[in-house]
Motif scaffolding. Structure first.
Motif, PDB file in Angstrom:
ATOM      1  N   MET A 100       0.795  -1.217   0.000  1.00 11.04           N
ATOM      2  CA  MET A 100       0.000   0.000   0.000  1.00 11.04           C
ATOM      3  C   MET A 100       0.837   1.280   0.000  1.00 11.04           C
ATOM      4  SD  MET A 100      -1.258   2.595   2.093  1.00 11.04           S
ATOM      5  CE  MET A 100      -1.149   1.916   3.744  1.00 11.04           C
ATOM      6  N   PRO A 101       1.838   1.425   0.880  1.00  8.37           N
ATOM      7  CA  PRO A 101       2.616   2.674   0.857  1.00  8.37           C
ATOM      8  C   PRO A 101       3.309   2.902  -0.482  1.00  8.37           C
ATOM      9  CG  PRO A 101       3.030   1.452   2.877  1.00  8.37           C
ATOM     10  CD  PRO A 101       2.270   0.540   1.974  1.00  8.37           C
ATOM     11  N   THR A 102       3.873   1.827  -1.054  1.00  8.61           N
ATOM     12  CA  THR A 102       4.557   1.964  -2.340  1.00  8.61           C
ATOM     13  C   THR A 102       3.587   2.347  -3.441  1.00  8.61           C
ATOM     14  OG1 THR A 102       6.219   0.321  -1.705  1.00  8.61           O
ATOM     15  CG2 THR A 102       5.971   0.766  -4.052  1.00  8.61           C
ATOM     16  N   LEU A 103       2.428   1.680  -3.483  1.00 13.50           N
ATOM     17  CA  LEU A 103       1.458   1.968  -4.531  1.00 13.50           C
ATOM     18  C   LEU A 103       0.878   3.371  -4.396  1.00 13.50           C
ATOM     19  CD1 LEU A 103      -0.447  -1.446  -4.776  1.00 13.50           C
ATOM     20  CD2 LEU A 103       1.344  -0.558  -6.272  1.00 13.50           C
ATOM     21  N   LEU A 125       0.672  20.839  -2.409  1.00  7.88           N
ATOM     22  CA  LEU A 125       1.421  20.613  -1.179  1.00  7.88           C
ATOM     23  C   LEU A 125       1.998  19.204  -1.215  1.00  7.88           C
ATOM     24  CD1 LEU A 125      -0.818  22.138   1.646  1.00  7.88           C
ATOM     25  CD2 LEU A 125       1.357  23.017   0.799  1.00  7.88           C
ATOM     26  N   ARG A 126       3.266  19.096  -0.853  1.00  2.00           N
ATOM     27  CA  ARG A 126       3.957  17.804  -0.881  1.00  2.00           C
ATOM     28  C   ARG A 126       4.155  17.310   0.559  1.00  2.00           C
ATOM     29  NH1 ARG A 126       9.087  20.214  -3.583  1.00  2.00           N
ATOM     30  NH2 ARG A 126       8.504  21.717  -1.966  1.00  2.00           N
ATOM     31  N   LEU A 127       3.600  16.160   0.842  1.00  2.00           N
ATOM     32  CA  LEU A 127       3.667  15.577   2.176  1.00  2.00           C
ATOM     33  C   LEU A 127       4.526  14.319   2.139  1.00  2.00           C
ATOM     34  CD1 LEU A 127       2.794  15.035   5.128  1.00  2.00           C
ATOM     35  CD2 LEU A 127       0.691  14.011   4.220  1.00  2.00           C
ATOM     36  N   HIS A 128       5.570  14.291   2.951  1.00  2.00           N
ATOM     37  CA  HIS A 128       6.388  13.097   3.144  1.00  2.00           C
ATOM     38  C   HIS A 128       6.209  12.653   4.595  1.00  2.00           C
ATOM     39  CE1 HIS A 128       9.450  13.861  -0.379  1.00  2.00           C
ATOM     40  NE2 HIS A 128       8.190  13.970  -0.756  1.00  2.00           N
ATOM     41  N   ALA A 129       5.833  11.407   4.782  1.00  2.00           N
ATOM     42  CA  ALA A 129       5.530  10.943   6.145  1.00  2.00           C
ATOM     43  C   ALA A 129       5.566   9.431   6.207  1.00  2.00           C
ATOM     44  CB  ALA A 129       4.154  11.444   6.589  1.00  2.00           C
ATOM     45  N   SER A 130       5.831   8.900   7.392  1.00  2.00           N
ATOM     46  CA  SER A 130       5.677   7.468   7.608  1.00  2.00           C
ATOM     47  C   SER A 130       4.186   7.147   7.634  1.00  2.00           C
ATOM     48  CB  SER A 130       6.338   7.046   8.921  1.00  2.00           C
ATOM     49  OG  SER A 130       5.747   7.728  10.013  1.00  2.00           O
ATOM     50  N   HIS A 131       3.849   5.902   7.369  1.00  2.53           N
ATOM     51  CA  HIS A 131       2.442   5.546   7.310  1.00  2.53           C
ATOM     52  C   HIS A 131       1.785   5.649   8.682  1.00  2.53           C
ATOM     53  CE1 HIS A 131      -0.990   2.693   7.494  1.00  2.53           C
ATOM     54  NE2 HIS A 131      -1.278   3.321   6.378  1.00  2.53           N
ATOM     55  N   GLN A 237      10.826  -1.523   9.447  1.00  4.60           N
ATOM     56  CA  GLN A 237      11.985  -1.432   8.565  1.00  4.60           C
ATOM     57  C   GLN A 237      13.111  -0.636   9.204  1.00  4.60           C
ATOM     58  OE1 GLN A 237       9.273   0.391   8.360  1.00  4.60           O
ATOM     59  NE2 GLN A 237       9.536   2.267   7.168  1.00  4.60           N
ATOM     60  N   ILE A 238      14.326  -0.871   8.708  1.00  4.57           N
ATOM     61  CA  ILE A 238      15.507  -0.135   9.165  1.00  4.57           C
ATOM     62  C   ILE A 238      15.294   1.357   8.901  1.00  4.57           C
ATOM     63  CG2 ILE A 238      17.966   0.260   8.739  1.00  4.57           C
ATOM     64  CD1 ILE A 238      18.208  -2.714   8.085  1.00  4.57           C
ATOM     65  N   GLY A 239      15.585   2.176   9.906  1.00  7.80           N
ATOM     66  CA  GLY A 239      15.418   3.617   9.780  1.00  7.80           C
ATOM     67  C   GLY A 239      14.125   4.140  10.359  1.00  7.80           C
ATOM     68  N   SER A 240      13.170   3.250  10.644  1.00  4.55           N
ATOM     69  CA  SER A 240      11.896   3.718  11.187  1.00  4.55           C
ATOM     70  C   SER A 240      12.046   4.064  12.663  1.00  4.55           C
ATOM     71  CB  SER A 240      10.808   2.647  11.023  1.00  4.55           C
ATOM     72  OG  SER A 240      10.965   1.617  11.972  1.00  4.55           O
ATOM     73  N   SER A 241      11.249   5.020  13.112  1.00  2.00           N
ATOM     74  CA  SER A 241      11.309   5.448  14.511  1.00  2.00           C
ATOM     75  C   SER A 241      10.805   4.357  15.450  1.00  2.00           C
ATOM     76  CB  SER A 241      10.497   6.730  14.685  1.00  2.00           C
ATOM     77  OG  SER A 241      11.044   7.769  13.917  1.00  2.00           O
ATOM     78  N   PHE A 268       6.675  -2.543   6.630  1.00  2.00           N
ATOM     79  CA  PHE A 268       6.675  -1.110   6.387  1.00  2.00           C
ATOM     80  C   PHE A 268       5.466  -0.365   6.945  1.00  2.00           C
ATOM     81  CE2 PHE A 268       9.875  -2.621   3.557  1.00  2.00           C
ATOM     82  CZ  PHE A 268      10.762  -1.576   3.411  1.00  2.00           C
ATOM     83  N   THR A 269       4.477  -1.061   7.465  1.00  2.00           N
ATOM     84  CA  THR A 269       3.308  -0.370   8.017  1.00  2.00           C
ATOM     85  C   THR A 269       2.846  -1.071   9.280  1.00  2.00           C
ATOM     86  OG1 THR A 269       1.624  -1.679   6.850  1.00  2.00           O
ATOM     87  CG2 THR A 269       2.545   0.224   5.665  1.00  2.00           C
ATOM     88  N   HIS A 270       2.039  -0.361  10.065  1.00  2.00           N
ATOM     89  CA  HIS A 270       1.440  -0.950  11.263  1.00  2.00           C
ATOM     90  C   HIS A 270       0.517  -2.108  10.887  1.00  2.00           C
ATOM     91  CE1 HIS A 270       2.947   2.425  13.642  1.00  2.00           C
ATOM     92  NE2 HIS A 270       2.509   3.226  12.692  1.00  2.00           N
ATOM     93  N   MET A 271      -0.237  -1.934   9.792  1.00  2.00           N
ATOM     94  CA  MET A 271      -1.149  -2.997   9.368  1.00  2.00           C
ATOM     95  C   MET A 271      -0.393  -4.226   8.893  1.00  2.00           C
ATOM     96  SD  MET A 271      -4.307  -2.475   9.954  1.00  2.00           S
ATOM     97  CE  MET A 271      -5.051  -3.728   8.900  1.00  2.00           C
ATOM     98  N   ALA A 272       0.776  -4.036   8.270  1.00  2.00           N
ATOM     99  CA  ALA A 272       1.564  -5.189   7.846  1.00  2.00           C
ATOM    100  C   ALA A 272       2.065  -5.973   9.056  1.00  2.00           C
ATOM    101  CB  ALA A 272       2.733  -4.736   6.982  1.00  2.00           C
ATOM    102  N   ILE A 273       2.463  -5.256  10.112  1.00  2.00           N
ATOM    103  CA  ILE A 273       2.863  -5.922  11.356  1.00  2.00           C
ATOM    104  C   ILE A 273       1.692  -6.730  11.920  1.00  2.00           C
ATOM    105  CG2 ILE A 273       3.517  -5.536  13.771  1.00  2.00           C
ATOM    106  CD1 ILE A 273       5.855  -4.996  12.036  1.00  2.00           C
ATOM    107  N   ALA A 274       0.525  -6.089  11.981  1.00  2.00           N
ATOM    108  CA  ALA A 274      -0.650  -6.756  12.541  1.00  2.00           C
ATOM    109  C   ALA A 274      -1.064  -7.959  11.702  1.00  2.00           C
ATOM    110  CB  ALA A 274      -1.806  -5.760  12.644  1.00  2.00           C
TER     111      ALA A 274
END
Length: 377
Positions: A100-103, A125-131, A237-241, A268-274
């Protein structure tokens, strides 16, 4: 410019037989998920907008191809999925959560390229953010209204802040835990946060904690239990807070990360972990409470996190940014965030300086040269 279209990308998987024939699975997966939700085939077919005959035929053909039953039917309990059927829908959910994040980022890039073909197009407006679920909702609401849409790129917090520093985005999303881990997490960000140039837009406070399977069969109660030999952990993922926060919690307990089975894994996402845990591929992971609730998992609270958008001070009064702030402070978005399990929207949309947001914790996280400059009279 009039908002003429919205680019969308979606994942779809199929099975290819040795003969070269392809069995599309998307409709089968949708029917299985609907059976799981409704408890009977008729209701599933109605929910998916297909006739009973068509839906039944699809499911029976899929069982034939898989050489395994997908459904169990009884007079008293209706229809439920077999273990094979359950694994199919959880595999699909896990794939969707990963992609989902990639798509969405690719769709946003495609949208931008298409809109450039129109001479009357205006910058967005350009938004860059973790999911995150609040970010996801803001994107859906902003792009569904008659306003210049947001262009989204999913990035880790450090990647987003570095993009803001380079002028590659207008808003950078990042989260900071409340309490003892606030200062060390801020140290990861201070290279890209300048108290003179930047301001923060407060999004929400969210509950972060451990996801475990329903019933907690491994009796996991804290981060210390991740070293149990029968506990499989799934990490961000590596680099995530979130991954950094897990590392800090383990370090506080003098636990080497090599002792945690699965620490080097990546989602890469909370939902992927779940979804990873709900499908039985892991026993524990860390993320926001909303994802655990949506996947029927148990949640063990570990920390509260404040989520912010960092922006350049000079852009706050730009018309596009003001429209976005008005949207964030509006009743519709506030109600959306408030209904997310584990989210607190009480400070939504407030603008703060770095010192107002973090006080001494921010000053303490700065390199000594910058700290001395800030405290000079």
């Amino acid at each position: 410019m009039t908002y003429k279209f919205k680019a969308r990308l979606s994942s779809e998987w199929a099975l290819e037989k040795p003969s070269g024939a392809v069995l599309p699975l998307s409709e089968v997966i949708r029917l299985l998920a609907a059976v799981d939700a409704t408890g009977h085939i008729a209701g599933a077919c109605k929910a998916c907008g297909v006739s009973y005959r068509h839906g039944w035929g699809l499911l029976r053909n899929a069982e034939k191809e898989f050489e395994a039953p997908l459904l169990e039917t009884s007079r008293r309990q209706g229809t439920k999925l077999t273990a094979f059927g359950q694994h199919l829908i959880w595999a699909n959910r896990r794939v969707d959560a990963r992609l989902m994040p990639t798509l969405e980022s690719m769709a946003s890039e495609l949208q931008e390229e298409l809109e450039r073909l129109y001479p009357e197009s205006q910058p967005r407006l350009r938004l860059h953010a973790s999911h995150g679920f609040a970010v996801e909702g803001l994107m859906q609401l902003a792009n569904g209204l008659d306003m210049l849409p947001l262009e989204l790129r999913y990035r880790t917090a450090i990647e987003a802040l570095a993009s803001l520093d380079r002028g590659e985005c207008d808003l950078a999303g990042f989260q900071v835990p409340v309490g003892e881990f606030e200062a060390p997490i801020l140290q990861r960000y201070n290279e890209w946060l300048d108290p003179d140039r930047h301001r923060l837009i407060h999004l929400a406070v969210r509950n972060t904690g451990m996801f475990v399977q329903a019933g907690n069969p491994k009796n996991i109660t804290s981060v210390a239990d991740l070293v149990k030999p029968d506990v499989r952990f799934v990490n961000r993922q590596i680099g995530s807070s979130t991954r950094s926060l897990v590392g800090l919690m383990l370090k506080q307990l003098n636990i080497d990360t090599t002792r945690v089975q699965g620490f080097d894994s990546s989602e890469f996402t909370h939902m992927a972990i779940a979804a990873h845990i709900a499908s039985g591929m892991a026993d524990a992971g860390i993320g926001v409470e909303t994802a655990a609730w949506r996947c029927g998992l148990w949640f063990i609270p570990l920390a509260k996190e404040r989520y912010f958008f960092a922006v350049h001070r000079d852009t706050l009064n730009a018309p596009q940014m003001q429209r976005l702030l008005d949207l964030m402070k509006g009743e519709q978005y506030r109600e959306y965030v408030a209904q997310l399990v584990g989210y607190d929207a009480s400070c939504l949309g407030s603008v703060q300086t770095l010192e107002e947001a973090f006080g001494a914790a921010f000053t303490k996280s700065l390199p000594s040269a910058r700290r001395e400059f800030m405290i000079k009279p």
